[in-house]
Every structure is written in structure tokens, then in C-alpha cells.
Design an enzyme around this catalytic site. Structure first.
Site, PDB file in Angstrom:
ATOM      1  N   ASN A   1       0.839  -1.200   0.000  1.00  0.00           N
ATOM      2  CA  ASN A   1       0.000   0.000   0.000  1.00  0.00           C
ATOM      3  C   ASN A   1       0.876   1.252   0.000  1.00  0.00           C
ATOM      4  OD1 ASN A   1      -2.535  -1.376   0.222  1.00  0.00           O
ATOM      5  ND2 ASN A   1      -2.010  -1.821   2.348  1.00  0.00           N
TER       6      ASN A   1
ATOM      7  N   HIS B   1       5.852  -1.753   3.828  1.00  0.00           N
ATOM      8  CA  HIS B   1       5.711  -3.166   4.171  1.00  0.00           C
ATOM      9  C   HIS B   1       4.985  -3.912   3.074  1.00  0.00           C
ATOM     10  CE1 HIS B   1       2.263  -1.004   5.933  1.00  0.00           C
ATOM     11  NE2 HIS B   1       1.554  -2.119   5.790  1.00  0.00           N
TER      12      HIS B   1
END
Length: 121
Positions: free
Chosen positions: A86, A99
Site C-alpha cells: 500500500n 511493508h
């Protein structure tokens, strides 16, 4: 390390977590709010806000090479898994530390989004 970053605190051991994998470049741990039976996050040890924060290609390449290892550890390499990164406010990211989500353990459907542009059947 960013002083106010949750993931930096998990990496440093300041906050305990269920570590899945670790090497010199990255750290993987189970998400505390899982979206699937397997929901593990893979993060670089050095803090980057997101994919647009100048992450060196070597770090990204290494992290992507680690994803199958984490999937193997979590038992979803053979059955299949989904990876998600994201970036930015519209992505619904909740922690500003780059991440990779590794999700599996269930047969997944297609992505769905608010106000999807796909024609409903």
C-alpha cells in the site's frame, strides 16, 4: 529508525511481536489484525515511509526474494498467497513504514474496492 514508528519499535524489540523471519535487511512478523488465516508483514529494517520514499532497488529486490521464504515458513507457498504493498492515503495504509503484506491460508476472491469501476454482474 523513526522514533514514533510502530514497525521500527517492533523491529528493535521495544514492542514484542511474533517474529516469523529476520535477516540483515528485513524483518517479518504476523499482523495483529489479520485479514486472512495467514497475514504476515515483511518490512525493511531501515525506515522508509512507503514505496515512493526512495527505497534502493537492492532492498526491494531482496525483500521480494524473501517473500517465498516467508510463504514457505507460514505453509502457504504451495497453496498460494497474495502480496500487497500500500502506498499513499487512498491505499488505506495505517502505518507509515513500507511493508509487504503476505496473505494466504484461504482461497481468495478478486479484489473489491469502494466504488469499484468493475461492472457488477
Amino acid at each position: 529508525m523513526a522514533d514514533d514508528c510502530l514497525f521500527c519499535k517492533l523491529i528493535s524489540g521495544e514492542i514484542p511481536t511474533n517474529k516469523v523471519y529476520e535477516d540483515d535487511i528485513c524483518f517479518a512478523f504476523d499482523d495483529i489484525e489479520p485479514e486472512a488465516p495467514v497475514h504476515t508483514l515483511l518490512v525493511p529494517k531501515k525506515h522508509y515511509d512507503d514505496l515512493c520514499d526512495g527505497i534502493p532497488a537492492e532492498v526491494l529486490g531482496h525483500m521480494l526474494s524473501v517473500v517465498p521464504k516467508v510463504a514457505e515458513i507460514k505453509g502457504v507457498r504451495e497453496s498460494g498467497f497474495r502480496t500487497v504493498m500500500n502506498t499513499g492515503p487512498d491505499s488505506a495504509a495505517t502505518v507509515k513504514h513500507f511493508h509487504i503484506h503476505i496473505l494466504g491460508g484461504v482461497k481468495m476472491g478478486r479484489f473489491t474496492f469502494e466504488n469499484s469501476q468493475r461492472t457488477q454482474e
